[in-house]
Design a protein around this motif. Structure first.
Motif, PDB file in Angstrom:
ATOM      1  N   SER A   1       7.767 -10.581  37.727  1.00  0.00           N
ATOM      2  CA  SER A   1       8.851 -10.799  36.769  1.00  0.00           C
ATOM      3  C   SER A   1       9.771 -11.907  37.272  1.00  0.00           C
ATOM      4  O   SER A   1      10.178 -11.895  38.446  1.00  0.00           O
ATOM      5  CB  SER A   1       9.653  -9.515  36.587  1.00  0.00           C
TER       6      SER A   1
ATOM      7  N   SER B   1      12.819 -12.251  36.925  1.00  0.00           N
ATOM      8  CA  SER B   1      14.089 -11.694  37.398  1.00  0.00           C
ATOM      9  C   SER B   1      13.991 -11.131  38.809  1.00  0.00           C
ATOM     10  O   SER B   1      15.013 -10.762  39.398  1.00  0.00           O
ATOM     11  CB  SER B   1      14.579 -10.602  36.442  1.00  0.00           C
ATOM     12  N   ASN B   2      12.774 -11.071  39.368  1.00  0.00           N
ATOM     13  CA  ASN B   2      12.589 -10.602  40.734  1.00  0.00           C
ATOM     14  C   ASN B   2      12.426 -11.747  41.739  1.00  0.00           C
ATOM     15  O   ASN B   2      12.052 -11.519  42.885  1.00  0.00           O
ATOM     16  CB  ASN B   2      11.360  -9.692  40.838  1.00  0.00           C
TER      17      ASN B   2
ATOM     18  N   LEU C   1      14.168 -15.000  43.694  1.00  0.00           N
ATOM     19  CA  LEU C   1      15.420 -15.622  44.136  1.00  0.00           C
ATOM     20  C   LEU C   1      15.098 -16.952  44.811  1.00  0.00           C
ATOM     21  O   LEU C   1      14.308 -16.996  45.749  1.00  0.00           O
ATOM     22  CB  LEU C   1      16.147 -14.693  45.121  1.00  0.00           C
TER      23      LEU C   1
ATOM     24  N   GLN D   1      16.548 -16.418  39.467  1.00  0.00           N
ATOM     25  CA  GLN D   1      17.888 -16.661  40.006  1.00  0.00           C
ATOM     26  C   GLN D   1      17.879 -17.865  40.946  1.00  0.00           C
ATOM     27  O   GLN D   1      17.264 -17.830  42.007  1.00  0.00           O
ATOM     28  CB  GLN D   1      18.376 -15.422  40.764  1.00  0.00           C
TER      29      GLN D   1
ATOM     30  N   MET E   1      19.060  -2.023  47.509  1.00  0.00           N
ATOM     31  CA  MET E   1      19.254  -2.370  46.098  1.00  0.00           C
ATOM     32  C   MET E   1      18.951  -3.848  45.858  1.00  0.00           C
ATOM     33  O   MET E   1      18.254  -4.205  44.899  1.00  0.00           O
ATOM     34  CB  MET E   1      20.696  -2.065  45.695  1.00  0.00           C
ATOM     35  N   TRP E   2      19.447  -4.717  46.736  1.00  0.00           N
ATOM     36  CA  TRP E   2      19.222  -6.152  46.562  1.00  0.00           C
ATOM     37  C   TRP E   2      17.781  -6.537  46.869  1.00  0.00           C
ATOM     38  O   TRP E   2      17.226  -7.454  46.240  1.00  0.00           O
ATOM     39  CB  TRP E   2      20.193  -6.955  47.441  1.00  0.00           C
ATOM     40  N   HIS E   3      17.155  -5.822  47.802  1.00  0.00           N
ATOM     41  CA  HIS E   3      15.750  -6.121  48.079  1.00  0.00           C
ATOM     42  C   HIS E   3      14.872  -5.775  46.878  1.00  0.00           C
ATOM     43  O   HIS E   3      13.939  -6.520  46.544  1.00  0.00           O
ATOM     44  CB  HIS E   3      15.255  -5.364  49.314  1.00  0.00           C
ATOM     45  N   ARG E   4      15.173  -4.637  46.226  1.00  0.00           N
ATOM     46  CA  ARG E   4      14.401  -4.267  45.036  1.00  0.00           C
ATOM     47  C   ARG E   4      14.612  -5.289  43.913  1.00  0.00           C
ATOM     48  O   ARG E   4      13.698  -5.572  43.143  1.00  0.00           O
ATOM     49  CB  ARG E   4      14.798  -2.876  44.552  1.00  0.00           C
ATOM     50  N   GLN E   5      15.824  -5.845  43.841  1.00  0.00           N
ATOM     51  CA  GLN E   5      16.107  -6.833  42.805  1.00  0.00           C
ATOM     52  C   GLN E   5      15.353  -8.133  43.062  1.00  0.00           C
ATOM     53  O   GLN E   5      14.814  -8.740  42.132  1.00  0.00           O
ATOM     54  CB  GLN E   5      17.611  -7.115  42.767  1.00  0.00           C
ATOM     55  N   TYR E   6      15.302  -8.560  44.332  1.00  0.00           N
ATOM     56  CA  TYR E   6      14.674  -9.851  44.655  1.00  0.00           C
ATOM     57  C   TYR E   6      13.644  -9.689  45.779  1.00  0.00           C
ATOM     58  O   TYR E   6      13.888 -10.072  46.931  1.00  0.00           O
ATOM     59  CB  TYR E   6      15.731 -10.874  45.072  1.00  0.00           C
TER      60      TYR E   6
END
Length: 616
Positions: free
Chosen positions: A47, A49-50, A52, A80, A200-205
């Motif tokens: 995705s 959105s994943n 960075l 991002q 949380m940030w690792h799961r996001q990116y």
């Protein structure tokens, strides 16, 4: 992945785990990054959105995002893109409810430091210069995660830097303010202490890409290692040979540290240079291979056509600058636009003489960095004040400026009126004959000074009155290099050589300052987008040239003490200077002119040791 070479394809198709890509000059590293993002999204079904993507400048982030959007169109998604500071502040915003109001503005930061040093017993001749150095040093300590107790300042006497640093940090904390370096330090502390937020940030990116990795500092690298765990899908692109920001804490050895930290990392070297002529690639390769702290590389040019690298020597700066101007006009007659030509200096101060010559030849130019006016330097102001007092200036401020340079032990309380009467000054010390002797010698020096021409006057101030001794004493006190201060005096004296009278010189100084301001205004307008359609030569430093390219490049003043700079003493310093010269050389697409002079400011000079490494 059309039109990618094999090296580029291998890098783009890397999927999971750590990967180091060494993007040499002109090797298409930006395209590799954007193509890799597309590969992750289209082929690996990650995705957007994943993902960075981190860069070092906002402009680079905007350009990267634009390129990616162009190749992906509506399928681009929400990748991002951002700078280290923007990304890390985003993390702090969510954790601590920080807003832009919590970031201290440059002017407020400067104000706090000025307030601190005003209460400290330290002699400073140029406050702005000192504050600039102080800010850079504070940034270096924070960015390098250095232990303040074992840090020794290069700008302040022992103990004073620690006092300033602690006072500064205390004021920020009490006002709930952070500077740009605190964004990094606080982010590292947060992610180290709060595994839930880190997760949380690792799961996001889970996929991280970093451009210009050679410019990374210690705290930035430590944060990236935290964010990437445990999968470590971190894709870094950089070139250790182009690491030239050591003064900001950049450490090229972190690229080698990356391979030690991630033993399973893939490594790809983009070795084909699509920018430079074969001669430039070969000459720059001969130079950079002398560095020991680097990855070994075999670089090759994509174009067979060769224009020789021209290495020329001149008797003095005037001959050198005349040559550069004439070659610029010659290339322009060959229909090469001025905008495809650049003159690269080691420091912006060096550009003073050339810019005057460009004006003389009516060659349009733009200055990427501000060229400081030598007559505004505190040393120049001292010299000019001496001359003005010798010519009759009796203003109290003028006397206070020079009376103890060198030390005559005259107290400021001796000057009781707005205008100075030397008879009254002697009367103040009537019971101290040794002080009257000093004042009478000062009076005699001023009378003799008034009879001289500018060049000889400066020489008399330096050696006859003893200003050189004062400069040496000040340099010892501050723990700074005497050579840097003596160079200002040498250049000032050289500038005065052609002047016949003080009045004529003062008029020249006034006009020169006005021209410099006018040119700086034009340059700012062009750099801000107004007048970009104009055709102009670019004058900039080697630092400022990073990432740029031109058909014709001139590198003047390739002399010992200039490049490598006289302040470069340690092996690591010399290697960074060599990298800087390498970066400058590889800005040239077709024509590269390197020159040096046999004499600077009436002193014999040697050609740079780097030229010995370049010339076969």
């Amino acid at each position: 992945m059309i039109n990618l070479n094999d090296e580029q394809k291998k890098a783009v198709m890397h999927f999971r785990g750590p990967c180091l890509v060494i993007g040499t000059p002109g090797s298409g590293k930006t395209r590799v990054i954007t193509e890799r993002i597309r590969y992750l999204v289209q082929n690996c079904k990650i995705s957007p959105s994943n993902i960075l993507v981190i860069t070092f400048t906002k402009a680079a982030a905007v350009e990267m995002k634009k390129r990616y959007s162009n190749i992906m169109g509506n399928a681009a998604g929400k990748v991002q893109f951002g700078t280290f500071h923007a990304i890390f502040f985003m993390i702090l915003k969510i954790a601590y409810n920080f807003t832009a109001a919590n970031i201290i503005h440059d002017s407020a930061r400067r104000g706090i430091l000025k307030e601190i040093i005003s209460g400290i017993d330290i002699e400073i001749q140029d406050e702005n210069e000192f504050l600039n150095d102080l800010e850079a040093e504070i940034s270096l300590v924070k960015g390098g995660r250095l232990d303040l107790e074992h840090y020794y300042s290069v700008n302040c006497p022992d103990g004073i830097f620690k006092e300033i640093y602690n006072s500064y940090q205390d004021k920020l904390t009490r006002q709930r303010l952070i500077d740009f370096d605190d964004m990094l330090v606080y982010c590292y502390e947060l992610l180290s202490e709060r595994p839930d937020i880190l997760n949380m940030w690792h799961r996001q990116y889970p996929f991280i890409l970093i451009d210009e990795f050679q410019d990374i500092n210690r705290v930035q690298y430590d944060i990236i290692k935290l964010l990437a765990k445990p999968e470590n899908n971190v894709f870094i692109v950089g070139d250790d040979d182009q690491s030239i920001y050591g003064f900001r804490g950049a450490r090229p050895d972190i690229m080698q540290q990356f391979l030690r930290d991630y033993k399973n990392a893939e490594k790809h070297i983009l070795s084909v240079n699509y920018r430079c002529s074969a001669s430039v690639v070969e000459a720059s390769s001969r130079l950079i291979k002398h560095n020991k702290n680097r990855f070994a590389k075999k670089l090759k040019a994509s174009r067979v056509k060769k224009n020789p690298v021209y290495v020329t020597n001149f008797n003095n700066l005037t001959e050198e600058n005349d040559y550069i101007c004439k070659k610029i006009l010659e290339y322009r007659q060959k229909e090469i636009p001025y905008s495809e030509m650049a003159v690269l200096f080691r420091t912006n101060i060096q550009a003073r003489a050339l810019t005057s010559k460009l004006m003389e030849y009516n060659i349009p130019f733009i200055m990427k960095e501000r060229i400081p006016n030598i007559y505004e330097h505190w040393i120049a102001r001292d010299i000019l004040t001496y001359i003005k007092v010798a010519m009759g200036d009796r203003d109290r401020a003028s006397f206070l400026r020079i009376i103890n340079r060198p030390k005559r032990y005259v107290h400021r309380n001796a000057f009781t009126e707005p205008y100075v009467d030397i008879k009254e000054l002697k009367s103040f010390y009537k019971d101290k004959l040794w002080m009257i002797d000093k004042i009478e010698q000062f009076e005699y020096d001023l009378q003799f000074l008034s009879t001289l021409k500018p060049f000889i006057a400066i020489d008399f101030i330096r050696r006859g009155i003893g200003y050189n001794d004062y400069i040496k004493e000040y340099a010892d006190y501050r723990g700074i290099r005497i050579d840097d201060l003596i160079n200002v005096l040498d250049e000032l004296q050289e500038e005065a050589k052609s002047q016949k009278s003080f009045d004529g010189w003062f008029e020249y100084i006034k006009l020169y300052g006005e021209e410099l301001k006018e040119q700086a205004g034009k340059s700012r307008a062009m750099l801000n987008g107004a007048g970009q359609e104009g055709d102009f030569v670019t004058v900039l430093t080697m630092h400022g040239a990073k990432g740029l390219e031109y058909t014709c490049v001139f590198i003047p003043d390739a002399n010992e003490g200039v490049i490598p700079h006289s302040k470069a003493v340690l092996d690591d310093d010399i290697e960074e200077e060599r990298r800087m010269f390498y970066v400058a050389m590889t800005r040239a697409k077709e024509y590269l002119h390197i020159s040096y002079v046999k004499e600077r400011f009436n002193k014999k000079t040697d050609m740079s040791c780097f030229l010995h490494e370049i010339i076969k």
